[in-house]
Motif scaffolding. Structure first.
Motif, PDB file in Angstrom:
ATOM      1  N   GLY A 191       0.807  -1.224   0.000  1.00 52.93           N
ATOM      2  CA  GLY A 191       0.000   0.000   0.000  1.00 52.93           C
ATOM      3  C   GLY A 191       0.836   1.269   0.000  1.00 52.93           C
ATOM      4  N   THR A 192       2.115   1.190   0.426  1.00 52.16           N
ATOM      5  CA  THR A 192       2.967   2.382   0.366  1.00 52.16           C
ATOM      6  C   THR A 192       3.342   2.687  -1.080  1.00 52.16           C
ATOM      7  OG1 THR A 192       5.071   1.182   0.619  1.00 52.16           O
ATOM      8  CG2 THR A 192       3.970   1.906   2.633  1.00 52.16           C
ATOM      9  N   GLY A 193       3.493   1.623  -1.894  1.00 52.74           N
ATOM     10  CA  GLY A 193       3.760   1.831  -3.318  1.00 52.74           C
ATOM     11  C   GLY A 193       2.573   2.523  -3.975  1.00 52.74           C
ATOM     12  N   VAL A 194       1.370   2.086  -3.582  1.00 52.05           N
ATOM     13  CA  VAL A 194       0.139   2.679  -4.115  1.00 52.05           C
ATOM     14  C   VAL A 194       0.032   4.141  -3.657  1.00 52.05           C
ATOM     15  CG1 VAL A 194      -2.376   2.496  -4.128  1.00 52.05           C
ATOM     16  CG2 VAL A 194      -0.986   0.412  -4.086  1.00 52.05           C
ATOM     17  N   SER A 195       0.320   4.386  -2.378  1.00 49.60           N
ATOM     18  CA  SER A 195       0.217   5.741  -1.827  1.00 49.60           C
ATOM     19  C   SER A 195       1.215   6.679  -2.500  1.00 49.60           C
ATOM     20  CB  SER A 195       0.482   5.731  -0.319  1.00 49.60           C
ATOM     21  OG  SER A 195      -0.399   4.842   0.319  1.00 49.60           O
ATOM     22  N   GLY A 196       2.411   6.161  -2.785  1.00 44.99           N
ATOM     23  CA  GLY A 196       3.426   6.975  -3.457  1.00 44.99           C
ATOM     24  C   GLY A 196       2.957   7.393  -4.844  1.00 44.99           C
ATOM     25  N   GLN A 197       2.383   6.441  -5.589  1.00 42.23           N
ATOM     26  CA  GLN A 197       1.884   6.766  -6.929  1.00 42.23           C
ATOM     27  C   GLN A 197       0.732   7.771  -6.831  1.00 42.23           C
ATOM     28  OE1 GLN A 197       3.369   5.576  -9.806  1.00 42.23           O
ATOM     29  NE2 GLN A 197       4.840   4.663  -8.388  1.00 42.23           N
ATOM     30  N   LEU A 198      -0.161   7.554  -5.846  1.00 42.79           N
ATOM     31  CA  LEU A 198      -1.283   8.482  -5.669  1.00 42.79           C
ATOM     32  C   LEU A 198      -0.761   9.874  -5.321  1.00 42.79           C
ATOM     33  CD1 LEU A 198      -4.353   9.078  -5.342  1.00 42.79           C
ATOM     34  CD2 LEU A 198      -4.115   8.394  -2.941  1.00 42.79           C
ATOM     35  N   GLY A 199       0.233   9.931  -4.423  1.00 41.06           N
ATOM     36  CA  GLY A 199       0.803  11.217  -4.013  1.00 41.06           C
ATOM     37  C   GLY A 199       1.377  11.970  -5.204  1.00 41.06           C
ATOM     38  N   ALA A 200       2.044  11.244  -6.113  1.00 43.52           N
ATOM     39  CA  ALA A 200       2.620  11.884  -7.301  1.00 43.52           C
ATOM     40  C   ALA A 200       1.509  12.396  -8.211  1.00 43.52           C
ATOM     41  CB  ALA A 200       3.512  10.892  -8.039  1.00 43.52           C
ATOM     42  N   GLU A 201       0.455  11.586  -8.346  1.00 43.63           N
ATOM     43  CA  GLU A 201      -0.652  11.980  -9.224  1.00 43.63           C
ATOM     44  C   GLU A 201      -1.371  13.223  -8.677  1.00 43.63           C
ATOM     45  OE1 GLU A 201      -3.300   8.778 -10.594  1.00 43.63           O
ATOM     46  OE2 GLU A 201      -4.981  10.143 -10.242  1.00 43.63           O
ATOM     47  N   LEU A 202      -1.632  13.228  -7.373  1.00 45.57           N
ATOM     48  CA  LEU A 202      -2.315  14.381  -6.775  1.00 45.57           C
ATOM     49  C   LEU A 202      -1.474  15.638  -6.953  1.00 45.57           C
ATOM     50  CD1 LEU A 202      -3.606  12.817  -3.407  1.00 45.57           C
ATOM     51  CD2 LEU A 202      -4.973  13.361  -5.431  1.00 45.57           C
TER      52      LEU A 202
END
Ligand SMILES: *[C@@H]1O[C@H](CO)[C@@H](O)[C@H](O)[C@H]1NC(C)=O
Ligand SMILES: *[C@@H]1O[C@H](CO)[C@@H](O)[C@H](O)[C@H]1NC(C)=O
Ligand SMILES: *[C@@H]1O[C@H](CO)[C@@H](O)[C@H](O)[C@H]1NC(C)=O
Length: 384
Positions: A191-202
């Motif tokens: 989930g940290t990998g997912v959160s990192g991608q989401l953070g970049a997208e936001l």
């Protein structure tokens, strides 16, 4: 004689074991098997879970709404919305229809958007303990989603797909009245990998969130392959590195990268990274690498020798003076303290943004994030 016999038999088993191992690792180059080995979404623990009855997994009566979130590409995700314990306790009686309480609970109390690790589902006991820690100790509502292909969600997992799921969950909270800048994103392990991608997208869209918490993170799947310990003690890629080029083949075949290290420069939100020193699945060095990547732009540059095999005395002097400068700047810039019997905290601020690294002495892999000490630091960092 018996001794020699045993020796030959043992050798035969070793060869057999070695061949099986090589076959297993080579299977990882096949996208289908790689996907299953990485996401382990076929492992649906607890077995035959009834997501409509969260009470069965330890949550209070009618505190959790089982809901479905539709993604822009038409997948349906199973999710739980767990009411803030502060909100729930303030009610005169057990709520009848929980869905009536979502908007007021979000209005009055913080929210944690939780992205779990690989394997198992949102009803897995270690995860329920995370929701309990956030909703009682921080008084936060929790939205926990199962990615596509997991639990009762439709579809098949992929890096882009999981990122889309994360965004759909984020947007669901916004659609229910929560301001984006009040949403705290918490990822654990995968989930940290997912959160990192989401953070970049936001960040790319100029959307601010409250912050991103990375619990037991990895820097990238590629580096996990180098350091991940199967069952805690078999380094997955070490034996295969004896075969020249084999590790390269597996790494090149990686289709799901989750390269958080690479998106560090993209992320503009405040970030808290936490890792237990006794994490036998993903070593805590991954968190050091990530924290350092956030820190690097604030340190004076370090030159590299033009030819690493013949460093001139002038180059040597330059590099060592740069190293001293960097160490001094790091000491000034990074605030560090030790909490006896708990762990160590390093942090720095740039304007309103904070980057924090918490190393705990205990917690292992699955239970990092349920310790009260860590939850309190999360609360203070993000003023939850
Ligand atoms: C979405 O999926 C549903 C069934 O799961 C289907 O009825 C509908 O037509 C799909 N919509 C789109 C836009 O693909
Ligand atoms: C919980 O909610 C359901 C409706 O979703 C309701 O029928 C039930 O009575 C509620 N339980 C309690 C203890 O109030
Ligand atoms: C990160 O930023 C770079 C440069 O602006 C961009 O090319 C890349 O697509 C971004 N990555 C993500 C995942 O948004």
């Amino acid at each position: 004689m018996a001794g020699i016999h045993f020796f030959f038999r043992a050798q035969k088993y070793l060869v057999l074991f070695g061949a099986l191992y090589v076959a297993l690792v080579l299977l990882l180059t096949v996208p289908y098997f790689q996907s299953h080995a990485l996401y382990l979404n076929a492992v649906k623990i607890p077995l035959f879970a009834d997501f409509d009855v969260p009470e069965r997994y330890g949550l209070a009566p009618n505190r959790t709404l089982n809901l479905r979130i539709t993604t822009p590409d038409n997948e349906t995700l199973g999710a739980w919305f767990i009411l803030s314990n502060t909100y729930y306790s303030s009610l005169q009686s057990i709520p009848g229809d929980i869905s009536n309480h979502i908007i007021p609970a979000l209005k009055e109390h913080p929210v944690v958007l939780f992205f779990h690790g690989n394997a198992a589902t949102r009803a897995f006991s270690a995860r329920v303990q995370h929701y309990q820690a956030f909703s009682t100790r921080l008084g936060a509502n929790v939205l926990a989603v199962d990615y596509r292909g997991f639990a009762d969600s439709t579809g098949k997992p992929s890096e882009a797909g999981l990122t889309r799921d994360a965004r759909a969950a984020f947007d669901w909270l916004v659609a229910h009245g929560k301001k984006a800048e009040d949403i705290l994103v918490v990822g654990h392990s995968l989930g940290t990998g997912v959160s990192g991608q989401l953070g970049a997208e936001l960040a790319a869209e100029g959307v601010k969130c409250k912050g991103i918490v990375l619990l037991s993170p990895f820097s990238s799947i590629e580096s996990v392959l180098e350091t991940y310990n199967m069952f805690g003690f078999i380094p997955l890629m070490k034996p295969i590195s004896i075969i020249p080029g084999a590790a390269q083949i597996v790494k090149r075949a990686l289709v799901h990268r989750f390269d958080t290290l690479q998106v560090v420069p993209n992320i503009t939100a405040s970030v808290l990274i936490a890792h237990a020193e006794n994490d036998w699945d993903i070593p805590d060095s991954h968190s050091d690498v990530l924290f350092h990547a956030f820190l690097e732009p604030h340190l004076p540059p370090l030159s590299l020798p033009t030819n690493p095999f013949s460093v001139t005395p002038e180059e040597w002097e330059l590099i060592s003076s740069q190293r001293h400068l960097r160490a001094a700047k790091r000491r000034d810039f990074v605030e560090s303290y030790v909490l006896p019997n708990f762990g160590r905290v390093d942090s720095f601020a740039e304007g309103k943004r904070r980057v924090v690294l918490v190393k705990t002495l205990a917690g292992g892999h699955d239970y990092l994030g349920v310790q009260e000490g860590l939850v309190d630091i999360i609360g203070k960092t993000f003023v939850v």
